[in-house]
Design an enzyme around this catalytic site. Sequence first.
Site: not given
Lengths: 478, 488
Positions: B78, B177, B153
């Site tokens: 990420k 997330s 997210s």
Amino acid sequence: MDWEVVIGLETHAQLATRSKIFSGAATAFGATPNAQACAVDLALPGVLPVMNRTAVEYAIRFGLAAEGVIAKRSIFARKNYFYPDLPKGYQISQYEIPVVSGGQIVVELEGLEIPVRLTRAHLEEDAGKSLHEDFHGLSGIDLNRAGTPLLEIVSEPDMRSAAEAVAYARALHRLVTWIGICDGNMQEGSFRCDANVSVRPKGQQAYGTRCEIKNLNSFRFMEKAIEFEIRRQIGLIESGGNVVQETRLYDPDRDETRSMRSKEDAQDYRYFPDPDLLPLCIDVAWIERVRNALPELPDAMRRRFVSDFGLSSYDASVLTASFDQAQYFQALMHFVQGEAKLCANWVSGELSAALHRDGLEIRHSRITPQQLGGLLRRIQDGTLSGKMAREIFDALWSDGGEADTLIESKGLKQISDVSTLEKIVEALMAAHPGQVAEYRAGKEKVFGFFVGHAMKACGGRANPAQLNAILKNRLAGK
Amino acid sequence: MNLATTSLKQLAGALRKRQVSSRELAQAYLERIARLDPMLGAFITTDHECTLQQADAADSRIASGTAGPLTGIPVAHKDIFCTQGWLTTCGSKMLSNFVSPYDAHVIEQFKAAGALILGKTNMDEFAMGSSNETSFYGTVKNPWDLTRVPGGSSGGSAAAVAARLAPAATATDTGGSIRQPAALCGISGIKPTYGLVSRYGMIAYASSLDQGGVVAPSAEDLGIVLNTMVGFDARDSTSIQRPSEDYTALLEQPLHGLRIGLPKEFFSGGVSADVERAIEAALQEYERLGATRVDISLPNTALSVPVYYVLAPAEASSNLSRFDGVRFGWRAPQYDDLADMYERSRAQGFGSEVKRRILTGTYVLSRGYYDAYYLQAQRVRRLIVNDFKNAFTQCDVIMGPSTPTVAFGFGEKTGDPVQMYLSDIFTISVNLAGLPGLSIPAGFGQGGLPVGLQLIGDYFSEAHLLNLAHRYQQATDWHSRIPALASA
């Protein structure tokens, strides 16, 4: 109208740790800009603070020395504001629960002991520096100082004059350097004071409106700034005006304070507990370890100098003005036992003068306690007069060596041998029968004539006390 | 070797047996990314040269016999994890020029294990979002239906794994997330107990809630990756020091006697029928495996969303203050003075959801509002923690839907932030309590879109949660279903 002055001080003492309060970067003063700013100090994305254990230990040390209460659990909070030299956009400080609460500093002023209460002392990080010169209209940012550990020490509004405030600041300065948590260097900003000053009619309970004065980077400026501010506030009120709560900056060049920002501009710092740091928990065992390692504190040492060495309170105060001086004195006493007053006089007299002249700290003295002790022993046993001792002292200061060797080589040994002195006196009397007769007829002033000539005859090395005694006897015809 | 159907464990085995080299593996994944990602937008950055260099190093390490379980395995990260020499954007224009000079602890751990950095995945800006629609780098599409969101997210990580563009990807979870996008993309994802994975180098959103984790097709693969990811780090004061644990050790344990707590608040309305049906079927599967159901209550569940949207923005408003245009990141090209530079840089560098949360956070911390909002939210947070404590006296694990619905369409909730926030209703309380949570695929709902089953365990029960998930995955095949796009 009679006015009463009310002063409280906020002091930022830079803690003498090797690394920063929340990062491993070095704290040394004077490095190339930004050479001592690591990822954490630069507040790069993703970095996190880690508490410096030594900084906490120093805070505990201060809390114990000032007789405050050490919080078993204290909280770090974020003080949020934007400024280019504040890399995170917030300062990590302590807000609701500081590491030290209460305590006091006993201030000596004109023979009186005045206790000044402390509100609190808390740990926080310093900001960096903005440099506005030499950047062609731009500003430079030096983050070497960012993250330097500070102990902010807040006093109660207990001081009633500029002199008291300065005496408090000096006592606090002595304490933090004494216990080794701060180097006390005011030029480098290691010890910075802000003063909250207000005035009120004598007898009035409520405080007047206060102003905070910043930029007091020497004790002399502090006194002048506070005195200016007192005059300004009284003048303002007496001419029908009102004091406005504000922060004022002292300008030493013009000896005045100037408004920096008013209360209306005061920012909302939006303090909240820093979620990156767990509560600071200090257990009793740690506090006790620190307590046991504390050096004897200045007030206790001063009292001991009076009771154990028979020194006057004044001498004891002078000697305990700094830890290093007190240590020097104690070391000296080790070499010259039983002569506390002599030692005190030399430390606060000749030695201090020489240090001052050469701009040296006592720990860098060119004469060690052992060397000075060797010299004082020769005063103690009558080998040297005070005058001769000063000559040896100067030689030791400039060239080193030992007092005894210098006494030999310079032929400065005092003549205390009775028969030698008697021979000199007899020869003198034989050479000046007229003066002997005058003396014996009651004209005692002539005594000085004989002392002068006897001293001259032996190159000034006669032990004055012995010479006097012999002269008195002989002239009296004994 | 068909990357679409080979698990991370199998890839590791093939590498060890030298059936495939790390370089071949890296090239194959990079080829898949080049071919499929233009449809998805899951990656912000790839760097073939760097990845292949790491692959060659891994191959030498395998040859020298010093390889670990992840040596030679490509892992996507990420774009919230600072990666030395890599653009690290956090999905924001603010960091669109930020090449990190250092590695996050998580990246260090993967490097030390010999894993390859396959690329940096797309995400909601500063991890603020539930649909990956707030990224400066564009939306990420759900591989199961390109008109739907992947969740957020960690939408890029989830979509990448769902499309088998990576065998596993790191992710972070502040309010769901990891679990929410894992659910919407039909993969497995775990958020460990707060403090297990170091936050050092993980760009902070809400420090007291942020936790790194991982997404992968199966629970078994999660365990293997977690073994590398978890570890004490002295640079994170909230990192927990405890003996290291093998998260694959309990995988095969039978489930007899397992008590599954079903919070009535997770099943009373608000959940769409298709999701409810899939969850019910999953629970029946667990019963067949030897578990029993216990009705429990988490009475403060409804308060978790408001509490979160006070505390997370409060922390964020302060955490994001460092993005001021002074030292790094976006600086407005033109400005009049210092205040103007701050204002323009931040106005231009942050997107609207980030601004919304900074403003909310600034407001709740302001003088006069702090007690009513921030302090009150902290008190309620304590109640939520207690709810879980009580629950775990009655059951061994809590289960329920990961999300109220399957993946929604683009733009469906962007106009109404509160509706968007409510999509995290089942995941947020787990972050507030700091507990571990897991989402695994549990069938399909409306439109053939995946449904996620959430498992919530007590503190440090990750190995146990993975065991429960693994046994379920041995009995079902939802986790091995792949979107049509991925088998292309």
